[in-house]
Design a protein around this motif. Sequence first.
Motif, PDB file in Angstrom:
ATOM      1  N   VAL A 229    -120.434  10.164  41.424  1.00 24.19           N
ATOM      2  CA  VAL A 229    -119.129   9.516  41.535  1.00 24.19           C
ATOM      3  C   VAL A 229    -118.529   9.362  40.144  1.00 24.19           C
ATOM      4  CG1 VAL A 229    -117.903   7.449  42.309  1.00 24.19           C
ATOM      5  CG2 VAL A 229    -119.894   8.269  43.586  1.00 24.19           C
ATOM      6  N   PRO A 230    -117.316   9.828  39.919  1.00 25.26           N
ATOM      7  CA  PRO A 230    -116.710   9.705  38.583  1.00 25.26           C
ATOM      8  C   PRO A 230    -116.505   8.246  38.190  1.00 25.26           C
ATOM      9  CG  PRO A 230    -115.058  10.385  40.191  1.00 25.26           C
ATOM     10  CD  PRO A 230    -116.384  10.445  40.889  1.00 25.26           C
TER      11      PRO A 230
ATOM     12  N   THR B 290    -116.621  15.696  43.495  1.00 26.12           N
ATOM     13  CA  THR B 290    -116.633  17.150  43.672  1.00 26.12           C
ATOM     14  C   THR B 290    -117.869  17.644  44.415  1.00 26.12           C
ATOM     15  OG1 THR B 290    -117.574  17.359  41.446  1.00 26.12           O
ATOM     16  CG2 THR B 290    -115.179  17.564  41.663  1.00 26.12           C
ATOM     17  N   ARG B 291    -119.004  17.039  44.191  1.00 23.20           N
ATOM     18  CA  ARG B 291    -120.232  17.477  44.867  1.00 23.20           C
ATOM     19  C   ARG B 291    -120.423  16.660  46.151  1.00 23.20           C
ATOM     20  NH1 ARG B 291    -124.645  16.204  41.222  1.00 23.20           N
ATOM     21  NH2 ARG B 291    -125.956  17.362  42.694  1.00 23.20           N
ATOM     22  N   SER B 292    -119.438  16.760  47.028  1.00 24.15           N
ATOM     23  CA  SER B 292    -119.410  15.884  48.195  1.00 24.15           C
ATOM     24  C   SER B 292    -120.590  16.107  49.131  1.00 24.15           C
ATOM     25  CB  SER B 292    -118.094  16.061  48.959  1.00 24.15           C
ATOM     26  OG  SER B 292    -117.952  17.390  49.421  1.00 24.15           O
ATOM     27  N   GLU B 293    -120.930  17.375  49.415  1.00 29.19           N
ATOM     28  CA  GLU B 293    -122.031  17.628  50.345  1.00 29.19           C
ATOM     29  C   GLU B 293    -123.347  17.116  49.778  1.00 29.19           C
ATOM     30  OE1 GLU B 293    -123.973  21.618  52.079  1.00 29.19           O
ATOM     31  OE2 GLU B 293    -121.937  21.244  52.820  1.00 29.19           O
ATOM     32  N   SER B 294    -123.575  17.322  48.489  1.00 29.30           N
ATOM     33  CA  SER B 294    -124.792  16.803  47.853  1.00 29.30           C
ATOM     34  C   SER B 294    -124.815  15.285  47.891  1.00 29.30           C
ATOM     35  CB  SER B 294    -124.881  17.285  46.400  1.00 29.30           C
ATOM     36  OG  SER B 294    -125.066  18.675  46.334  1.00 29.30           O
ATOM     37  N   PHE B 295    -123.660  14.660  47.729  1.00 29.35           N
ATOM     38  CA  PHE B 295    -123.579  13.202  47.787  1.00 29.35           C
ATOM     39  C   PHE B 295    -124.105  12.697  49.129  1.00 29.35           C
ATOM     40  CE2 PHE B 295    -121.445   9.308  49.036  1.00 29.35           C
ATOM     41  CZ  PHE B 295    -121.590   8.501  47.917  1.00 29.35           C
TER      42      PHE B 295
END
Length: 712
Positions: A345-346, A574-579
């Motif tokens: 998360v930024p 940006t790395r939503s699926e990994s999140f």
Amino acid sequence: MSLHSININNTDTNKRKRDVNIAKDQLNDLSSQIVELCKNKDNSVEPRSVSDHIQSMVMNFLSSIPNDFDRAIEHLELIISSSVPKDLVMLYLNQNYRMIAYTSIREFISSFKNDPLKPIYAFIALKFCQILRENVKTDDGLYRICRSSLGAMIEFTGIPRCKYEQKKLVSLNSVFPFLMEISAELSLDLDSTMGTSGFEGLSFTLVRDFRAFLLPVWNVLWLMDNVTYEEKFFEKIDLPMCEMFYDLLAKVTLSLRLLDSKKVKKDIVVPWWSLYLDILNDLQSISKLYIYMEDDFWQNMKQVKGSLCYLITNFAEKSEHYEWIFEHKEVTNFYIRRQLAMMMVPEVEDNVEDQYNMLIDRSKLIVDSFDYITKLKYLPGSLFVQFKEEQAIGPGVLREWFLLACQEIFNPNNALFVACADDNRSFFPNQASEVNPLHLEYFQFSGRMIALALAYDVQIGVAFDRAFFLQLAGNDVSLEEIRDTDPLLYRSCNEILHMDAETVDGDMLGLTFVCEFESLGLRREIELCPNGKDIVVDSKNRETYVDLLIQQRFVTSIADQVAYFSKGFSDVITRSESFFRCLSLEDFNLILGGRIDISVEDWRAHTDYNGYDEESDVQISWFWKIVETMSVDQKKMLLFFWTSMKSLPFEGFGGLDSKLSIHKTLGPDDHLPSSHTCFYQLCLPVYQSMTDMKDRLMIITQGDIASSFGTL
């Protein structure tokens, strides 16, 4: 072809031959010079002048290598076919000229600059490594440097899936011995450092080299069905790989058990301990080559869960380094999974220069919010929210806006999401959302809002349904996953699957491969497969029927909604699926929704007083007695009035960025309490009776009033 073109080609060919001949002469001269030095036993030659001359010859040859790929190959192959590598190693064995050879060999090894040429340079490095290993011990400094350089090159280039005889490239059978050699050294390192809490421990270089050699070997073995190596060669590799795996796994596991023991103080953090995680990452990769080894690996990880979590807590910097544990959440705890997820998360800062201002009309809350958030081109330094015709500003107003806007997003009346039948707090995309022409844009907006709420660490008091969450994580949805989403359909499908075969085959169900659903007030049918309306459900195809029904109802019918939500979420994270893969559903809902329960004891322990004395002022005693008698909803509304939050972080009140406070108000005692939500301040008048205080508190805990008194 014109005569001019022929002349140019002839000139180019002649120049190419001339350059090759010059390079060949340079190598022959270099070899001759080295041989002469080796013969010089009386030390009559000045070492410094010899050193300068040898290095000059090496540099002249390397600088003459063309940038053109094909021509460069010719020069580099000259090195391979020449005696120079062997001659330099022989010179290295001569104590008088050791440094001359050391410097020259390093020049050859470290001179590669052109990425396309790395496969050839890797072969040159391999030649030096092989010759050195035949003449020096494996702990020799130059040999270690050459081996590390070779590893770095093949890690970048990979191992070509062809035999060496077909092409002058590094092959699997030439690299594998180095991997086994390094693993043996690593095993000894683990023995010597087992349980060590000091600063001298595992070698960073050794662990890095192990990874460098393992990766290209692993890539070839993973695709072994498509390679041209003989099966006998793989038989020679399998047993050593398995022995290496179990040896290192046992030693790392034992080390982590010792690390978890009381012999190591938990406030000590030793840098090289992070290498345990690197080794485990590599061992997990090896285990995937063999099913039984993968099971053994994860069984060992369960045994050292405490140490594993401890190491990740202290050494995790980038969550992508730990994606290997995402599918086995049982070896970590909630706090570790939350830590890894929040790394994606930024970070947001209170940056006034990059502030995004929003003026929101409460009567058009969802529309105004949609307009502002969809216009965002990037994550701003900070969000600033103010409600029209209201003076309140600051973090408290921002939290209130997040909470109210997200409640509207998940309000079933807006047709974007529907609540699960058995859990009104969990939500699932509404397949009939198309009633709103902009429904897909609103799903993208919803994804952005949820991601922003996570970035700003605001608990919004809602939860996701399991089937929805799984799709965001890129996972399949099966019958068990819809238990809470649609309990009635779940029970019906289970009955079909467990019904007596004769009953099903007797067409007692009267089912075909068709799915019925209601949309915009109309009853519709969708065939689950081609000609589905003509295919009767029987005992042989009922599992297929249930699978297709689940896919249509919970995946296909909302695929666009999920895709647009994911896109909006990815706009921020940006790395939503990994999140989502990093977390379990319960983890995510706790992070996003916050704790449902509110402990009055925890509340009181995290509250300070200004103007009041907790021990002597009866108003404080009255206040907490009244709070204890409140319903769950009343407590939430009081918390919202006080802080602009209806849910707490997973740690409870201790997870807030500061304590709450009760301030004495010296105005008339018939006034209602007020608050400064940004600072978690409740301004409490000096009421003269517990009844008066309770009456005033009950007023501010009404849902339509609680948001009207908060100020800066």
